[in-house]
Design an enzyme around this catalytic site. Structure first.
Site, PDB file in Angstrom:
ATOM      1  N   ASN A   1       0.859  -1.186   0.000  1.00  0.00           N
ATOM      2  CA  ASN A   1       0.000   0.000   0.000  1.00  0.00           C
ATOM      3  C   ASN A   1       0.900   1.242   0.000  1.00  0.00           C
ATOM      4  O   ASN A   1       1.471   1.608   1.024  1.00  0.00           O
ATOM      5  CB  ASN A   1      -0.885  -0.034   1.256  1.00  0.00           C
ATOM      6  CG  ASN A   1      -1.759   1.193   1.396  1.00  0.00           C
ATOM      7  OD1 ASN A   1      -1.859   2.007   0.476  1.00  0.00           O
ATOM      8  ND2 ASN A   1      -2.402   1.314   2.560  1.00  0.00           N
TER       9      ASN A   1
ATOM     10  N   LYS B   1       0.067   4.216  -0.297  1.00  0.00           N
ATOM     11  CA  LYS B   1      -0.617   5.365   0.336  1.00  0.00           C
ATOM     12  C   LYS B   1      -0.437   6.630  -0.509  1.00  0.00           C
ATOM     13  O   LYS B   1      -0.363   6.546  -1.729  1.00  0.00           O
ATOM     14  CB  LYS B   1      -0.132   5.549   1.776  1.00  0.00           C
ATOM     15  CG  LYS B   1      -0.290   4.265   2.597  1.00  0.00           C
ATOM     16  CD  LYS B   1      -0.151   4.490   4.077  1.00  0.00           C
ATOM     17  CE  LYS B   1      -0.319   3.178   4.832  1.00  0.00           C
ATOM     18  NZ  LYS B   1      -0.286   3.328   6.271  1.00  0.00           N
TER      19      LYS B   1
ATOM     20  N   HIS C   1      -9.553   0.958   4.647  1.00  0.00           N
ATOM     21  CA  HIS C   1      -8.315   1.129   5.413  1.00  0.00           C
ATOM     22  C   HIS C   1      -8.582   2.081   6.575  1.00  0.00           C
ATOM     23  O   HIS C   1      -9.394   3.006   6.445  1.00  0.00           O
ATOM     24  CB  HIS C   1      -7.217   1.684   4.492  1.00  0.00           C
ATOM     25  CG  HIS C   1      -5.878   1.688   5.141  1.00  0.00           C
ATOM     26  ND1 HIS C   1      -5.494   2.666   6.025  1.00  0.00           N
ATOM     27  CD2 HIS C   1      -4.845   0.810   5.065  1.00  0.00           C
ATOM     28  CE1 HIS C   1      -4.269   2.392   6.465  1.00  0.00           C
ATOM     29  NE2 HIS C   1      -3.854   1.271   5.890  1.00  0.00           N
TER      30      HIS C   1
ATOM     31  N   GLU D   1      -7.071   4.528   7.635  1.00  0.00           N
ATOM     32  CA  GLU D   1      -6.882   5.955   7.300  1.00  0.00           C
ATOM     33  C   GLU D   1      -8.078   6.505   6.524  1.00  0.00           C
ATOM     34  O   GLU D   1      -8.411   7.679   6.659  1.00  0.00           O
ATOM     35  CB  GLU D   1      -5.561   6.131   6.529  1.00  0.00           C
ATOM     36  CG  GLU D   1      -4.371   5.961   7.475  1.00  0.00           C
ATOM     37  CD  GLU D   1      -3.136   5.347   6.834  1.00  0.00           C
ATOM     38  OE1 GLU D   1      -3.059   5.293   5.593  1.00  0.00           O
ATOM     39  OE2 GLU D   1      -2.248   4.909   7.595  1.00  0.00           O
TER      40      GLU D   1
ATOM     41  N   GLU E   1      -5.617  -5.448  10.561  1.00  0.00           N
ATOM     42  CA  GLU E   1      -4.639  -4.398  10.841  1.00  0.00           C
ATOM     43  C   GLU E   1      -4.996  -3.715  12.159  1.00  0.00           C
ATOM     44  O   GLU E   1      -5.805  -2.770  12.163  1.00  0.00           O
ATOM     45  CB  GLU E   1      -4.663  -3.333   9.734  1.00  0.00           C
ATOM     46  CG  GLU E   1      -4.247  -3.843   8.389  1.00  0.00           C
ATOM     47  CD  GLU E   1      -3.574  -2.744   7.562  1.00  0.00           C
ATOM     48  OE1 GLU E   1      -2.447  -2.970   7.131  1.00  0.00           O
ATOM     49  OE2 GLU E   1      -4.166  -1.660   7.397  1.00  0.00           O
TER      50      GLU E   1
ATOM     51  N   GLY F   1       1.799   1.987  11.312  1.00  0.00           N
ATOM     52  CA  GLY F   1       2.687   3.150  11.309  1.00  0.00           C
ATOM     53  C   GLY F   1       3.409   3.390  12.624  1.00  0.00           C
ATOM     54  O   GLY F   1       3.950   4.472  12.843  1.00  0.00           O
TER      55      GLY F   1
ATOM     56  N   SER G   1       3.074  -2.319  10.419  1.00  0.00           N
ATOM     57  CA  SER G   1       4.510  -2.295  10.694  1.00  0.00           C
ATOM     58  C   SER G   1       5.251  -3.562  10.262  1.00  0.00           C
ATOM     59  O   SER G   1       6.205  -3.989  10.918  1.00  0.00           O
ATOM     60  CB  SER G   1       4.762  -2.023  12.183  1.00  0.00           C
ATOM     61  OG  SER G   1       4.238  -0.753  12.550  1.00  0.00           O
TER      62      SER G   1
ATOM     63  N   GLY H   1       2.770  -1.233   4.514  1.00  0.00           N
ATOM     64  CA  GLY H   1       2.717   0.206   4.272  1.00  0.00           C
ATOM     65  C   GLY H   1       4.093   0.760   3.961  1.00  0.00           C
ATOM     66  O   GLY H   1       4.583   0.677   2.825  1.00  0.00           O
TER      67      GLY H   1
HETATM   68  P1  PGA Z   1       2.706   0.332   7.978  1.00  0.00           P
HETATM   69  O1  PGA Z   1       1.251   0.525   7.319  1.00  0.00           O
HETATM   70  O2  PGA Z   1       3.267  -0.925   7.383  1.00  0.00           O
HETATM   71  O3  PGA Z   1       3.456   1.552   7.579  1.00  0.00           O
HETATM   72  O4  PGA Z   1       2.493   0.204   9.448  1.00  0.00           O
HETATM   73  C1  PGA Z   1       0.401  -0.564   7.183  1.00  0.00           C
HETATM   74  C2  PGA Z   1      -0.886  -0.147   6.580  1.00  0.00           C
HETATM   75  O5  PGA Z   1      -1.366   0.957   6.836  1.00  0.00           O
HETATM   76  O6  PGA Z   1      -1.478  -0.917   5.796  1.00  0.00           O
END
Ligand code: PGA
Length: 259
Positions: free
Chosen positions: A9, A11, A96, A98, A168, A174, A214, A235
Site C-alpha cells: 500500500n 498510500k 483502510h 486511514e 490491521e 505506522g 509495521s 505500508g
Molecule cells: P505500515 O502501514 O506498514 O506503515 O504500518 C500498514 C498499513 O497501513 O497498511
C-alpha cells in the site's frame, strides 16, 4: 496449493511520474526472470499513477487504494469501479483505517464498496482492526466481530469467499509496534469461527486473511505463516520495491517447505 499475498500500500506517497518510473524500474529489475508459484504481490499506487503500473513482471498485480460504490454519475472527485477495471486493476484495498479516520468511512459504506468491487470482478482487500483503547479494554474480539458482521451482512457464500480480509490492529499501523504471533493467531482463530458461523466451515477456510501493521521482511514469518495468516499488507516498507520482492521470495520459500 499454498498461496500467499503481499499487498504493498503506497498510500499518498511517490509524488511525481519520474519517481514512479524510478520505483518501477527497481521493482522490475528485482522481480524479472524469477518465477513465483506460491505468492502474488499486489502493488497499490495512488490512482493518478495506476496507468503506469502496466506490464508488471510475473507474480505482480495492480491494485487500487479505494473506489466509489457507484458506476458513474455526479460524484465529484470519486473513482468508479468500472474505471479501475478498465485500467486492469485486479485488487482494491477498502476500508483502510486511514480512510475510516480521514474519509469518515463507516462499515456500511465499506460494505457497499466491497459489493461494487465484486460486481466488477475485482478482489476487495478489506481492512479491519481494533483501536488501542479497545485492546486495552479487552474488547478486541467484540470490535472485530461487529466489523465483520456489518461488512459481510447479507453476503452469499460465493461473495464472501471473493473477499480478502486484512487484519490491521490500529495500534500497529505506522507505529513499529507489532502484535505477537500468538495474538495474531488468536485473531485468525476468531475470524475462522465467525465465518464458519455466518457461512460454513468450507467458506471460512477459503477466505484469505492477511496481517498488516509495521510489517518488515526481517520478521515476516512471525506475523504470517507462523500465525496461519495468508500473507501481509505492507505500508512503509512498500516504498522500497526490493523489500517487497524480498518478501515474495521468503513466502515462496516458506510455501516450498510446507509441501
Ligand atoms: P505500515 O502501514 O506498514 O506503515 O504500518 C500498514 C498499513 O497501513 O497498511
Amino acid at each position: 496449493m499454498r498461496k500467499f499475498y503481499v499487498v504493498g500500500n503506497l498510500k499518498m506517497n511517490i509524488l511525481s511520474r519520474e519517481e514512479v518510473t524510478q520505483y518501477l524500474s527497481v521493482l522490475k529489475r528485482e522481480a524479472e526472470n524469477k518465477h513465483y508459484q506460491h505468492v502474488t504481490l499486489v502493488v497499490c499506487p495512488p490512482f493518478l499513477y495506476l496507468s503506469q503500473f502496466d506490464d508488471l513482471p510475473q507474480g505482480i498485480a495492480k491494485g487500487a487504494q479505494n473506489l466509489f460504490s457507484e458506476k458513474s454519475g455526479a460524484y465529484t472527485g470519486e473513482i468508479s469501479p468500472v474505471m479501475l477495471k478498465n485500467d486492469n486493476v485486479e485488487y482494491v484495498i477498502l476500508g483502510h483505517s486511514e480512510r475510516r479516520r480521514y474519509g469518515g468511512e463507516t462499515n456500511e459504506m465499506i460494505r457497499g464498496k466491497i459489493l461494487a468491487a465484486i460486481k466488477h470482478h475485482m478482489t476487495p482487500i478489506v481492512c479491519i482492526g481494533e483501536t488501542e483503547k479497545e485492546r486495552r479494554a479487552e474488547e478486541t474480539d467484540r470490535a472485530l466481530e461487529l466489523q465483520i458482521k456489518t461488512l459481510f451482512s447479507g453476503f452469499s457464500k460465493s461473495q464472501a469467499e471473493r473477499v480478502i480480509v486484512a487484519y490491521e490492529p490500529l495500534w500497529a499501523v505506522g507505529t513499529d509496534v507489532v502484535p505477537t504471533t500468538g495474538e495474531i493467531l488468536q485473531v485468525r482463530v476468531l475470524l475462522r469461527k465467525l465465518f464458519t458461523e455466518m457461512f460454513d466451515a468450507e467458506t471460512a477456510g477459503r477466505i484469505v486473511i492477511l496481517y498488516g501493521g509495521s510489517v518488515k521482511s526481517s520478521f515476516l514469518g512471525a506475523v504470517s505463516w507462523e500465525a496461519e495468516m495468508d500473507g501481509v499488507l505492507v505500508g512503509r516498507e512498500s516504498l522500497f520495491p526490493y523489500e517487497l520482492v524480498k518478501m515474495m521470495g521468503l513466502f515462496e520459500e516458506a510455501a516450498g517447505k510446507e509441501l
